[in-house]
Design a protein around this motif. Structure first.
Motif, PDB file in Angstrom:
ATOM      1  N   ASP A  98      96.340 -83.328  97.810  1.00  0.00           N
ATOM      2  CA  ASP A  98      96.549 -84.772  97.931  1.00  0.00           C
ATOM      3  C   ASP A  98      97.135 -85.304  96.622  1.00  0.00           C
ATOM      4  O   ASP A  98      96.407 -85.654  95.702  1.00  0.00           O
ATOM      5  CB  ASP A  98      95.219 -85.466  98.244  1.00  0.00           C
ATOM      6  N   GLY A  99      98.447 -85.304  96.515  1.00  0.00           N
ATOM      7  CA  GLY A  99      99.095 -85.851  95.332  1.00  0.00           C
ATOM      8  C   GLY A  99      99.142 -84.926  94.138  1.00  0.00           C
ATOM      9  O   GLY A  99      99.081 -85.389  92.992  1.00  0.00           O
ATOM     10  N   VAL A 100      99.260 -83.624  94.369  1.00  0.00           N
ATOM     11  CA  VAL A 100      99.397 -82.667  93.261  1.00  0.00           C
ATOM     12  C   VAL A 100     100.880 -82.603  92.885  1.00  0.00           C
ATOM     13  O   VAL A 100     101.658 -81.894  93.501  1.00  0.00           O
ATOM     14  CB  VAL A 100      98.861 -81.272  93.654  1.00  0.00           C
ATOM     15  N   GLU A 101     101.263 -83.342  91.862  1.00  0.00           N
ATOM     16  CA  GLU A 101     102.670 -83.474  91.497  1.00  0.00           C
ATOM     17  C   GLU A 101     103.122 -82.463  90.451  1.00  0.00           C
ATOM     18  O   GLU A 101     104.321 -82.197  90.322  1.00  0.00           O
ATOM     19  CB  GLU A 101     102.945 -84.885  90.970  1.00  0.00           C
ATOM     20  N   ASP A 102     102.203 -81.917  89.694  1.00  0.00           N
ATOM     21  CA  ASP A 102     102.558 -80.997  88.614  1.00  0.00           C
ATOM     22  C   ASP A 102     102.835 -79.599  89.161  1.00  0.00           C
ATOM     23  O   ASP A 102     101.996 -79.018  89.849  1.00  0.00           O
ATOM     24  CB  ASP A 102     101.426 -80.951  87.590  1.00  0.00           C
ATOM     25  N   VAL A 103     103.996 -79.055  88.850  1.00  0.00           N
ATOM     26  CA  VAL A 103     104.367 -77.740  89.383  1.00  0.00           C
ATOM     27  C   VAL A 103     103.443 -76.640  88.861  1.00  0.00           C
ATOM     28  O   VAL A 103     103.175 -75.660  89.563  1.00  0.00           O
ATOM     29  CB  VAL A 103     105.842 -77.385  89.050  1.00  0.00           C
ATOM     30  N   HIS A 104     102.939 -76.808  87.648  1.00  0.00           N
ATOM     31  CA  HIS A 104     102.019 -75.803  87.098  1.00  0.00           C
ATOM     32  C   HIS A 104     100.715 -75.779  87.891  1.00  0.00           C
ATOM     33  O   HIS A 104     100.165 -74.712  88.182  1.00  0.00           O
ATOM     34  CB  HIS A 104     101.744 -76.084  85.622  1.00  0.00           C
ATOM     35  N   ASN A 105     100.218 -76.972  88.238  1.00  0.00           N
ATOM     36  CA  ASN A 105      98.995 -77.033  89.038  1.00  0.00           C
ATOM     37  C   ASN A 105      99.207 -76.460  90.425  1.00  0.00           C
ATOM     38  O   ASN A 105      98.380 -75.709  90.935  1.00  0.00           O
ATOM     39  CB  ASN A 105      98.489 -78.478  89.143  1.00  0.00           C
ATOM     40  N   LEU A 106     100.327 -76.813  91.061  1.00  0.00           N
ATOM     41  CA  LEU A 106     100.570 -76.304  92.414  1.00  0.00           C
ATOM     42  C   LEU A 106     100.725 -74.793  92.396  1.00  0.00           C
ATOM     43  O   LEU A 106     100.191 -74.092  93.267  1.00  0.00           O
ATOM     44  CB  LEU A 106     101.796 -76.963  93.039  1.00  0.00           C
ATOM     45  N   GLY A 127     104.860 -87.407  97.094  1.00  0.00           N
ATOM     46  CA  GLY A 127     103.675 -87.427  96.246  1.00  0.00           C
ATOM     47  C   GLY A 127     103.123 -86.074  95.889  1.00  0.00           C
ATOM     48  O   GLY A 127     102.039 -85.982  95.306  1.00  0.00           O
ATOM     49  N   CYS A 128     103.823 -85.003  96.234  1.00  0.00           N
ATOM     50  CA  CYS A 128     103.353 -83.660  95.909  1.00  0.00           C
ATOM     51  C   CYS A 128     104.556 -82.794  95.533  1.00  0.00           C
ATOM     52  O   CYS A 128     105.631 -82.926  96.127  1.00  0.00           O
ATOM     53  CB  CYS A 128     102.618 -83.034  97.092  1.00  0.00           C
ATOM     54  N   LEU A 189      89.296 -77.513 102.232  1.00  0.00           N
ATOM     55  CA  LEU A 189      89.030 -78.205 100.967  1.00  0.00           C
ATOM     56  C   LEU A 189      90.230 -79.057 100.603  1.00  0.00           C
ATOM     57  O   LEU A 189      91.371 -78.584 100.638  1.00  0.00           O
ATOM     58  CB  LEU A 189      88.773 -77.204  99.838  1.00  0.00           C
ATOM     59  N   VAL A 190      89.981 -80.319 100.220  1.00  0.00           N
ATOM     60  CA  VAL A 190      91.049 -81.209  99.771  1.00  0.00           C
ATOM     61  C   VAL A 190      90.931 -81.377  98.269  1.00  0.00           C
ATOM     62  O   VAL A 190      89.888 -81.798  97.765  1.00  0.00           O
ATOM     63  CB  VAL A 190      90.966 -82.591 100.451  1.00  0.00           C
ATOM     64  N   ILE A 191      92.001 -81.038  97.552  1.00  0.00           N
ATOM     65  CA  ILE A 191      92.024 -81.184  96.100  1.00  0.00           C
ATOM     66  C   ILE A 191      92.991 -82.300  95.738  1.00  0.00           C
ATOM     67  O   ILE A 191      94.086 -82.391  96.302  1.00  0.00           O
ATOM     68  CB  ILE A 191      92.419 -79.849  95.413  1.00  0.00           C
ATOM     69  N   GLY A 192      92.597 -83.162  94.805  1.00  0.00           N
ATOM     70  CA  GLY A 192      93.410 -84.321  94.467  1.00  0.00           C
ATOM     71  C   GLY A 192      94.385 -84.094  93.338  1.00  0.00           C
ATOM     72  O   GLY A 192      94.429 -83.017  92.729  1.00  0.00           O
ATOM     73  N   GLY A 193      95.148 -85.130  93.034  1.00  0.00           N
ATOM     74  CA  GLY A 193      96.159 -85.059  91.989  1.00  0.00           C
ATOM     75  C   GLY A 193      95.589 -85.124  90.594  1.00  0.00           C
ATOM     76  O   GLY A 193      94.387 -85.314  90.399  1.00  0.00           O
ATOM     77  N   GLU A 194      96.480 -85.006  89.621  1.00  0.00           N
ATOM     78  CA  GLU A 194      96.076 -84.891  88.229  1.00  0.00           C
ATOM     79  C   GLU A 194      95.483 -86.183  87.685  1.00  0.00           C
ATOM     80  O   GLU A 194      94.594 -86.153  86.838  1.00  0.00           O
ATOM     81  CB  GLU A 194      97.281 -84.480  87.372  1.00  0.00           C
ATOM     82  N   ASP A 195      95.945 -87.319  88.153  1.00  0.00           N
ATOM     83  CA  ASP A 195      95.530 -88.589  87.563  1.00  0.00           C
ATOM     84  C   ASP A 195      94.416 -89.300  88.332  1.00  0.00           C
ATOM     85  O   ASP A 195      93.470 -89.805  87.736  1.00  0.00           O
ATOM     86  CB  ASP A 195      96.735 -89.537  87.453  1.00  0.00           C
ATOM     87  N   CYS A 196      94.523 -89.333  89.651  1.00  0.00           N
ATOM     88  CA  CYS A 196      93.574 -90.158  90.417  1.00  0.00           C
ATOM     89  C   CYS A 196      92.681 -89.359  91.348  1.00  0.00           C
ATOM     90  O   CYS A 196      91.862 -89.932  92.063  1.00  0.00           O
ATOM     91  CB  CYS A 196      94.327 -91.215  91.205  1.00  0.00           C
ATOM     92  N   GLY A 197      92.799 -88.040  91.374  1.00  0.00           N
ATOM     93  CA  GLY A 197      91.950 -87.245  92.256  1.00  0.00           C
ATOM     94  C   GLY A 197      92.292 -87.464  93.715  1.00  0.00           C
ATOM     95  O   GLY A 197      93.398 -87.878  94.067  1.00  0.00           O
ATOM     96  N   VAL A 198      91.343 -87.194  94.584  1.00  0.00           N
ATOM     97  CA  VAL A 198      91.554 -87.405  96.021  1.00  0.00           C
ATOM     98  C   VAL A 198      91.530 -88.902  96.296  1.00  0.00           C
ATOM     99  O   VAL A 198      90.575 -89.595  95.934  1.00  0.00           O
ATOM    100  CB  VAL A 198      90.469 -86.698  96.852  1.00  0.00           C
ATOM    101  N   ASN A 219      84.661 -85.562  81.614  1.00  0.00           N
ATOM    102  CA  ASN A 219      84.152 -85.859  82.967  1.00  0.00           C
ATOM    103  C   ASN A 219      85.011 -85.338  84.104  1.00  0.00           C
ATOM    104  O   ASN A 219      84.847 -85.749  85.252  1.00  0.00           O
ATOM    105  CB  ASN A 219      83.961 -87.375  83.129  1.00  0.00           C
ATOM    106  N   SER A 220      85.948 -84.432  83.820  1.00  0.00           N
ATOM    107  CA  SER A 220      86.749 -83.906  84.916  1.00  0.00           C
ATOM    108  C   SER A 220      87.333 -82.553  84.531  1.00  0.00           C
ATOM    109  O   SER A 220      87.410 -82.198  83.354  1.00  0.00           O
ATOM    110  CB  SER A 220      87.891 -84.868  85.267  1.00  0.00           C
ATOM    111  N   LEU A 221      87.756 -81.814  85.561  1.00  0.00           N
ATOM    112  CA  LEU A 221      88.410 -80.523  85.379  1.00  0.00           C
ATOM    113  C   LEU A 221      89.854 -80.617  85.858  1.00  0.00           C
ATOM    114  O   LEU A 221      90.185 -81.445  86.719  1.00  0.00           O
ATOM    115  CB  LEU A 221      87.688 -79.439  86.188  1.00  0.00           C
ATOM    116  N   ASN A 222      90.704 -79.768  85.338  1.00  0.00           N
ATOM    117  CA  ASN A 222      92.052 -79.611  85.852  1.00  0.00           C
ATOM    118  C   ASN A 222      91.978 -79.288  87.348  1.00  0.00           C
ATOM    119  O   ASN A 222      91.065 -78.588  87.797  1.00  0.00           O
ATOM    120  CB  ASN A 222      92.729 -78.489  85.061  1.00  0.00           C
ATOM    121  N   ALA A 223      92.941 -79.796  88.129  1.00  0.00           N
ATOM    122  CA  ALA A 223      92.904 -79.639  89.588  1.00  0.00           C
ATOM    123  C   ALA A 223      92.810 -78.180  90.024  1.00  0.00           C
ATOM    124  O   ALA A 223      91.992 -77.823  90.884  1.00  0.00           O
ATOM    125  CB  ALA A 223      94.131 -80.300  90.217  1.00  0.00           C
TER     126      ALA A 223
END
Length: 239
Positions: A98-106, A127-128, A189-198, A219-223
């Protein structure tokens, strides 16, 4: 691959082929508004830029204010992913982005998905990040072995999964502890984007929202890291 020019880009959109993004000139007039409307209807991401940026990207020198970027990567349908999981003894396992825009994360998400035995990954057209050369390289080859579906919106995929007996979990901080859940059976499992999560609207479509315990001051981990922990909890319960 780049497609340049107003008529060429408009026909490319209408053809239904996979388009990574459309680069459009800021302040452009005329038929650019028609191209934008058609792109929105098809769920294709549009990025605005100055004319100088399009001049730099152009290979023909005749871009007319618009360039479309497409990939040769062959996507699957959500139905293909569901079918792949139907023969699993412990149920199917699907990951939705859900909104994973970073190519490294994807790329890392595809690698995690393949290693953890997921049947497929679902991404959105807008958005992805698309599965491009960078994503394939970062995935260390996992993209070649993973079924990836690219659709207009996640609501359609979530509805399809639920109709096929899947429980859909959003992975988001501050909710039910993931280690108290039963992940046997059909799981998504739904994983959210780098900035706003799911996103809130996506969470409302899920059966549950679950979180990883965080003991540190951050308070958060990389996606992709968060998905790795969650995906291997699913795998652990299925062994």
């Amino acid at each position: 691959m780049k497609t340049e020019g107003r008529n060429a880009v408009l026909e490319l959109i209408r053809s239904g082929r996979n388009i990574d993004k459309i680069l459009m000139e800021k302040g452009g007039k005329g038929s650019l508004s028609v191209i934008f409307a058609e792109a929105r209807k098809q769920g294709v991401r549009v990025q605005y830029a100055e004319k100088a940026a399009l001049d730099k990207e152009s290979e023909s020198g005749r871009h007319q204010g618009v360039i479309a970027f497409s990939t040769d990567y062959e996507y699957y349908e959500v139905e293909d992913i569901i079918a792949a999981g139907s023969g699993e003894d412990n149920g199917g396992f699907v990951i939705l982005c859900d909104g994973v825009e970073d190519v490294h994360n994807l790329g890392s998400i595809l690698r995690v998905a393949e290693c953890a035995g997921a049947n497929g990954v679902v991404i959105t057209k807008a958005g992805c990040a698309p599965v491009n050369e960078s994503v394939i390289r970062i995935s260390a080859g996992a993209a070649e072995h993973m079924k990836v579906a690219r659709i207009a919106n996640l609501r359609t995929a979530i509805d399809q999964l639920k109709k096929n007996g899947y429980w859909v979990y959003a992975l988001e901080a501050g909710e039910e502890d993931i280690y108290s859940q039963d992940f046997t059976g059909n799981v998504a499992l739904v994983i959210g984007g780098e900035d706003c999560g799911v996103r809130k609207i996506t969470r409302s479509l899920c059966d549950k929202t679950v979180s990883l315990p965080l003991k540190g001051r951050v308070n958060s981990l990389n996606a992709s890291v968060a998905l790795g922990v969650a995906a291997y909890e699913v795998l652990r319960q299925r062994r």
